[in-house]
Design a protein around this motif. Structure first.
Motif, PDB file in Angstrom:
ATOM      1  N   ASP A  36      -6.976  11.066   0.291  1.00 22.43           N
ATOM      2  CA  ASP A  36      -6.011  11.562  -0.700  1.00 22.43           C
ATOM      3  C   ASP A  36      -4.596  11.049  -0.451  1.00 22.43           C
ATOM      4  OD1 ASP A  36      -7.945  12.854  -2.064  1.00 22.43           O
ATOM      5  OD2 ASP A  36      -7.406  14.877  -1.421  1.00 22.43           O
ATOM      6  N   GLN A  37      -4.421   9.758  -0.562  1.00 23.73           N
ATOM      7  CA  GLN A  37      -3.089   9.135  -0.561  1.00 23.73           C
ATOM      8  C   GLN A  37      -3.225   7.808  -1.287  1.00 23.73           C
ATOM      9  OE1 GLN A  37      -2.256   9.071   3.725  1.00 23.73           O
ATOM     10  NE2 GLN A  37      -2.984   6.959   3.844  1.00 23.73           N
ATOM     11  N   SER A  38      -2.105   7.106  -1.445  1.00 19.49           N
ATOM     12  CA  SER A  38      -2.153   5.960  -2.356  1.00 19.49           C
ATOM     13  C   SER A  38      -3.079   4.847  -1.866  1.00 19.49           C
ATOM     14  CB  SER A  38      -0.746   5.420  -2.599  1.00 19.49           C
ATOM     15  OG  SER A  38      -0.141   5.135  -1.363  1.00 19.49           O
ATOM     16  N   ASP A  39      -3.299   4.750  -0.569  1.00 13.47           N
ATOM     17  CA  ASP A  39      -4.220   3.732  -0.045  1.00 13.47           C
ATOM     18  C   ASP A  39      -4.715   4.196   1.329  1.00 13.47           C
ATOM     19  OD1 ASP A  39      -5.694   1.454   0.258  1.00 13.47           O
ATOM     20  OD2 ASP A  39      -4.010   0.067   0.134  1.00 13.47           O
ATOM     21  N   ASN A  40      -5.728   3.527   1.836  1.00 11.83           N
ATOM     22  CA  ASN A  40      -6.197   3.831   3.191  1.00 11.83           C
ATOM     23  C   ASN A  40      -5.109   3.495   4.205  1.00 11.83           C
ATOM     24  OD1 ASN A  40      -8.672   3.196   1.515  1.00 11.83           O
ATOM     25  ND2 ASN A  40      -9.607   3.972   3.379  1.00 11.83           N
TER      26      ASN A  40
ATOM     27  N   SER B 291       0.797  -1.232   0.000  1.00 11.85           N
ATOM     28  CA  SER B 291       0.000   0.000   0.000  1.00 11.85           C
ATOM     29  C   SER B 291       0.824   1.275   0.000  1.00 11.85           C
ATOM     30  CB  SER B 291      -0.920   0.022   1.229  1.00 11.85           C
ATOM     31  OG  SER B 291      -1.747  -1.099   1.235  1.00 11.85           O
TER      32      SER B 291
ATOM     33  N   ARG C 155      -6.147  15.685   3.711  1.00 14.62           N
ATOM     34  CA  ARG C 155      -6.342  14.464   2.916  1.00 14.62           C
ATOM     35  C   ARG C 155      -7.738  13.851   3.048  1.00 14.62           C
ATOM     36  NH1 ARG C 155      -0.557  11.161   3.634  1.00 14.62           N
ATOM     37  NH2 ARG C 155       0.766  13.001   3.637  1.00 14.62           N
TER      38      ARG C 155
ATOM     39  N   PRO D 246     -14.287   5.352   1.935  1.00 12.71           N
ATOM     40  CA  PRO D 246     -13.969   4.757   0.630  1.00 12.71           C
ATOM     41  C   PRO D 246     -12.618   5.249   0.132  1.00 12.71           C
ATOM     42  CG  PRO D 246     -16.201   5.648   0.660  1.00 12.71           C
ATOM     43  CD  PRO D 246     -15.558   6.066   1.954  1.00 12.71           C
ATOM     44  N   ARG D 247     -11.916   4.376  -0.525  1.00 14.10           N
ATOM     45  CA  ARG D 247     -10.559   4.630  -1.018  1.00 14.10           C
ATOM     46  C   ARG D 247     -10.414   5.993  -1.702  1.00 14.10           C
ATOM     47  NH1 ARG D 247      -7.176   5.728  -1.972  1.00 14.10           N
ATOM     48  NH2 ARG D 247      -5.732   5.261  -3.625  1.00 14.10           N
ATOM     49  N   ASP D 248     -11.394   6.325  -2.544  1.00 12.95           N
ATOM     50  CA  ASP D 248     -11.257   7.554  -3.341  1.00 12.95           C
ATOM     51  C   ASP D 248     -11.478   8.827  -2.517  1.00 12.95           C
ATOM     52  OD1 ASP D 248     -13.921   7.254  -2.932  1.00 12.95           O
ATOM     53  OD2 ASP D 248     -14.528   7.525  -5.025  1.00 12.95           O
ATOM     54  N   GLN D 249     -11.857   8.685  -1.272  1.00  9.82           N
ATOM     55  CA  GLN D 249     -12.033   9.881  -0.448  1.00  9.82           C
ATOM     56  C   GLN D 249     -10.807  10.190   0.407  1.00  9.82           C
ATOM     57  OE1 GLN D 249     -15.703  10.481   1.655  1.00  9.82           O
ATOM     58  NE2 GLN D 249     -16.878   9.299   0.177  1.00  9.82           N
TER      59      GLN D 249
ATOM     60  N   LYS E  16     -12.328  19.636   1.666  1.00 12.28           N
ATOM     61  CA  LYS E  16     -11.291  18.618   1.866  1.00 12.28           C
ATOM     62  C   LYS E  16     -10.175  19.246   2.696  1.00 12.28           C
ATOM     63  CE  LYS E  16     -10.712  14.309   0.219  1.00 12.28           C
ATOM     64  NZ  LYS E  16     -10.575  13.804  -1.101  1.00 12.28           N
TER      65      LYS E  16
END
Ligand code: SF4
Length: 972
Positions: free
Chosen positions: A469-473, A160, A814, A464-467, A811
């Motif tokens: 702002d980094q490469s993964d949760n 991740s 992140r 959710p992943r797209d909320q 926002k």
């Protein structure tokens, strides 16, 4: 008004049976003899008066013939910074005195300080590394723990990326521990590292620094003795910082000072007040603006001070003028005549000081609250002189130091920020290649992006992943010295706890991370690492007043525990970068030497003036505590060891240690020379705005060769002044190296010059290295440049929401902050009808923070045994609730519920309730004692206040909102 619990005797006997055997009764005498306390400790146990305690004679005698050695360390339970003098015989801590020589506590301890020996001896400590296997705790060896933890960290990194491991650090680290923690996060490659300040004073740091330079207490507890008017607004030192109160009460008596408390709750501090002002929780801005309304209307402002040292009051007046007495009373409940009286005293009976703590900071408008407080001080000229100032009382014993050192999502150490220049500065200090550091991060962009605040770790897991702002949760957490129950929205964290791929808790106690994680269904991939207390290691810590104090080890680490330094070294070694990270730090066995860590910090911390406090100077201060004056905190100039120093070399302590700057006991004091601790306001906002100067006008330090305001010093400025000629060849060579190329040399500044030459030469010319600027009332980079009242997310005053809504969704850090939507939904759904009571939270004198350590201390557990909620007699009567009875408290989100005792009291007004935030180990009425590793469960458990506390985040900092939410209470 302060009601004693009626069932006290009954509770005492039941607890005594629990902790000490059925036939043992714990009275004060037994307490003293078993806790190893002498008479000084006894005097301290009664809350106050502290002024009347007598010197201790002796603790329990050592074994015949055994030598007794004396060791000094600092109490770990709050930022007052009381010294603990310990007697040790045969490696056993046998006695304790509350340090008569310390100018801070001069022979006083509160109940917590008086019982710190138990922290070392406690059988409730986490004794060895543990691992969760199929939902059960099992003992493992250190080697296995480090190996498995490191492997899982690297696996998360592979799958991740580095941002998915969250590093949650501590306000209880020493400075050296905090520095290594920030450094390990940097070498790992993330800014997802944070600590307790996020949830106590991040708003102070941002708001106050954005007003006049640094976000810290300007004066000291000792200096409050000089005040003629003290206004306590959002702090309760009688419980939260007890020993500090001796200075305030003595000052009150000696100066016949006004002692005014503005608070929603009639606290134990308010019991000492000449005037008590009750406000509705969350209305600090209307009250502060209302005070300024009276001050400007009556011409009580300090016109000369404003003209010389403040920018922007004309603009700010437009907001202040809205807060006429009628509107202030409508919003806050404070009558106009009372507020006018308080405003007049503050403005005219000077010097005046404003003291605050988390009552102001713990809000979605926390940053704006503290800015309004600063404006009140500026309007009345109450900054930069003895007896004045923003006396911002910090909580944990080293929350100031850990903040300065950058265990923080928004900066590298010492407030350098996250820009390329900041990282290049630290790569030079660390002597590692800048490109290597970049390679550790997901990208250069992420390296320069603020991380996720710890208040929202579970959102970073659950959203959710797209909320995010980094490469993964966030997939893993390494928690070293932080309580989970200090964070609001516990029902949400319960959802996230089982979902982490890795959870490590490094702490002297298992903490609520352990009990809640198991209760939430976590079965494995969780480790507990036993960390020793600060009494079992050495290092420096920073008291609330910015003084650094060096603690020496009293005894060796108990059980199998290791200190913070060792654990961070072992993890760094396993992760493969220990050689680089500890390149310039000596490591003895597996223990980095803290003196060497401090020397490295000294070499890089020019921006904050942590450069002059060498380990040798700090140790000399501890040896010579008796030489420092009680009020000025200064040692006589002719003393050979500490001559002219202020106690603890309060930062900024400019230049190298050899320059012997004495420290700065009062920030922004332009009445004394820079080498006597004087400074103007920091020139950090530029030199001009809208055609107006941002530099001081006609105000400068005695001895300054520049008789006016001036910008911060760079080589460019030096060349214009001709001061570059004063630099030595060696200093110039270092400056050229820092510049990298001749074209850049003018940009090297007082904060990036590693030679210290720019600071040395500025001091020689009588000038403050950071310039001499104006404070600003308009912080144009903040969401509300001038403080604006905004109703809490959950408010009973829905009639005010349309006029005073929270800021729009956005926002931040992140993550989405949907406070506006939550507030709107609460209003639309009529939440305030179902949950009509305001619920707030705060501190008790007996416990600290999340409370697992203090609730595991049998002497403190004896004093406060049950979680409770304060409710007014009228609200209790309406609900048929009796004092001392069990109640259910339900919260406005997540169907949250918590079971506790009712304390019916007039401390709180009708419609307001209050809970202490130190309890844990229960959730939604269930006792989780069996979920702790056997034998390491705290003596006292209870529901956490933050189970009830709800959504709400300050947009500038991510601060949570534990001071205002809504609840309902019913008999259980
Ligand atoms: Fe002093 Fe604070 Fe410790 Fe009490 S808890 S002894 S006031 S440092």
């Amino acid at each position: 008004m302060l009601i004693k619990r009626t069932e006290r005797e009954k509770h005492r006997s039941s607890l005594a049976a629990f902790v000490g055997g059925a036939n043992e009764r714990l009275d004060r005498r037994a307490f003293l003899s078993r806790s190893g306390l002498a008479a000084g400790g006894f005097a301290a146990l009664g809350a106050l008066p502290l002024v009347s305690v007598r010197k201790a004679k002796a603790g329990p005698p050592p074994a015949a013939g055994a030598a007794v050695t004396i060791h000094k360390n600092i109490c770990t339970h709050c930022a007052v910074g009381c010294t603990v003098t310990a007697e040790v015989s045969n490696g056993v801590w046998i006695g304790q005195e509350p340090s008569w020589d310390s100018p801070i506590n001069r022979g006083s301890h509160c109940a917590k300080g008086a019982s710190v020996r138990e922290l070392v001896h406690s059988e409730r400590r986490l004794k060895y590394p543990m691992k969760l296997v199929n939902g059960e705790w099992s003992r493992i060896k250190w080697d296995q723990a480090i190996d498995e933890i490191g492997d899982k960290m690297l696996e998360i990194r592979r799958k991740s990326g580095p941002e998915s491991l969250y590093w949650m650090g501590s306000a209880k680290f020493s400075n050296e521990g905090a520095y290594l923690f920030r450094k390990i996060a940097a070498f790992w490659g993330t800014n997802n590292n944070d600590h307790q300040a996020r949830i106590c004073h991040s708003t102070t740091v941002t708001g106050v620094a954005n007003t006049w330079g640094y976000g810290a207490m300007t004066n000291s507890f000792n200096d409050v003795r000089n005040s003629k008017t003290m206004v306590f607004m959002g702090c309760n030192p009688a419980e939260a910082h007890p020993v500090s109160l001796q200075h305030m009460l003595e000052g009150k008596e000696l100066n016949r000072a006004n002692f005014i408390v503005i608070d929603p709750r009639l606290t134990r501090t308010a019991a000492h007040a000449n005037e008590y002002v009750r406000i509705r929780p969350g209305t600090d801005i209307p009250v502060l603006m209302g005070m300024m309304w009276h001050i400007f209307k009556n011409g009580w402002e300090d016109k000369e001070f404003i003209k010389q040292r403040v920018h922007g009051f004309e603009e700010a007046r437009k907001e202040i003028d809205k807060w006429n007495p009628e509107e202030v009373e409508r919003v806050s409940g404070v009558p106009g005549a009372q507020l006018e009286r308080v405003a007049k005293l503050f403005a005219t009976e000077k010097p005046s000081t404003l003291l605050w703590s988390m009552g102001q900071t713990h809000h979605t408008v926390g940053t704006a609250n503290v800015r309004a407080s600063c404006m009140l001080l500026l309007a009345t000229g109450n900054v930069g002189k003895p007896g004045t100032g923003a006396n911002i009382i910090r909580g944990h014993d080293n929350v100031q130091g850990a903040t300065d050192i950058g265990v923080d999502t928004v900066t590298t150490p010492f407030y350098y920020g996250l820009s390329e220049g900041a990282w290049k500065h630290w790569s030079r200090v660390w002597e590692v290649d800048y490109d290597y550091l970049v390679s550790r991060f997901d990208s250069k962009e992420m390296m320069e992006t603020a991380g996720i605040p710890l208040t929202r770790w579970f959102d970073a897991v659950l959203l959710p992943r797209d909320q995010v702002d980094q490469s993964d949760n966030v997939r893993g957490m390494f928690v070293q010295g932080h309580a989970s129950n200090s964070i609001t929205r516990i029902p949400e964290s319960m959802k996230a706890l089982p979902q982490l791929d890795l959870l490590v808790v490094a702490d002297p106690h298992p903490t609520t991370w352990a009990s809640l994680a198991v209760a939430a269904g976590r079965k494995d991939n969780m480790y507990l690492l036993p960390i020793c207390t600060q009494f079992e290691t050495s290092g420096s810590r920073v008291a609330s007043n910015r003084s650094l104090q060096w603690g020496e080890p009293i005894v060796k680490p108990s059980f199998e525990s290791k200190d913070d330094y060792q654990v961070l070294y072992l993890i760094a070694k396993k992760l493969g970068f220990a050689d680089l990270m500890f390149k310039n730090i000596k490591v003895e066995g597996d223990r980095p030497v803290p003196e060497d860590v401090l020397r490295e910090m000294n070499r890089g911390s020019w921006s904050t003036g942590y450069t002059g406090q060498s380990p040798e100077r700090l140790k000399a201060h501890m040896r010579n505590q008796h030489k420092f004056d009680l009020v000025t905190m200064r040692a006589p100039k002719d003393d050979p060891e500490v001559g002219g120093d202020f106690y603890g070399l309060p930062w900024p302590c400019w230049g190298t240690p050899e320059i012997r700057h004495p420290g700065s006991p009062i920030l922004y004091n332009s009445d004394v020379a820079v080498m006597d601790g004087g400074n103007g306001f920091r020139a950090r906002f530029g030199v001009e705005r809208n055609g107006q100067t941002l530099l001081a006008e006609g105000s400068y330090l005695p001895g300054s060769e520049i008789k006016d305001g001036y910008p911060e010093f760079t080589m460019g400025v030096f060349k214009k002044l001709g001061w570059d000629k004063d630099l030595t060849p060696a200093e110039l060579a270092t400056i050229e190296k820092v510049a990298g190329s001749p074209d850049n040399i003018d940009t090297v500044s007082w904060s990036t010059d590693l030679s210290g030459g720019i600071q040395r030469v500025a001091l020689k010319h009588g000038c403050s290295p950071y310039g001499n600027g104006k404070a600003r009332t308009v912080a144009w980079n903040l969401p509300d440049p001038i403080p604006v009242h905004r109703e809490p997310i959950y408010t009973p005053r829905i009639d005010l929401v349309a006029k005073y809504p929270t800021l729009p969704d956005a926002k931040q850090f992140r993550l989405p902050n949907i406070g506006f939507s939550v507030q709107k939904s609460a209003v639309d759904r009529g939440i305030a009808r179902a949950f009509p009571l305001i619920v707030s939270s705060g501190r008790l004198v007996e416990y600290e923070g999340g409370g697992e350590e203090t609730r595991s201390n049998r002497w403190l557990a004896e004093l406060q045994q049950e979680m409770f909620i304060e409710i007014s007699p009228a609200d209790a009567a309406e609900r048929g609730i009796e004092d001392g009875s069990w109640v259910w408290v339900t919260g406005a989100e997540n169907s949250a519920k918590a079971k506790m005792k009712a304390l019916v009291t007039e401390r709180v007004g009708k419609g307001v309730t209050w809970m202490p935030f130190h309890f844990g180990g229960w959730f939604a009425g269930e006792d989780l004692r069996s979920r702790y590793p056997q034998g390491a469960d705290p003596i006292v458990l209870g529901e956490s206040a933050n189970t009830i506390m709800t959504y709400g985040y300050d947009p500038a900092t991510g601060m949570q909102e534990p001071k205002v939410s809504l609840c309902q209470i019913s008999a259980a």
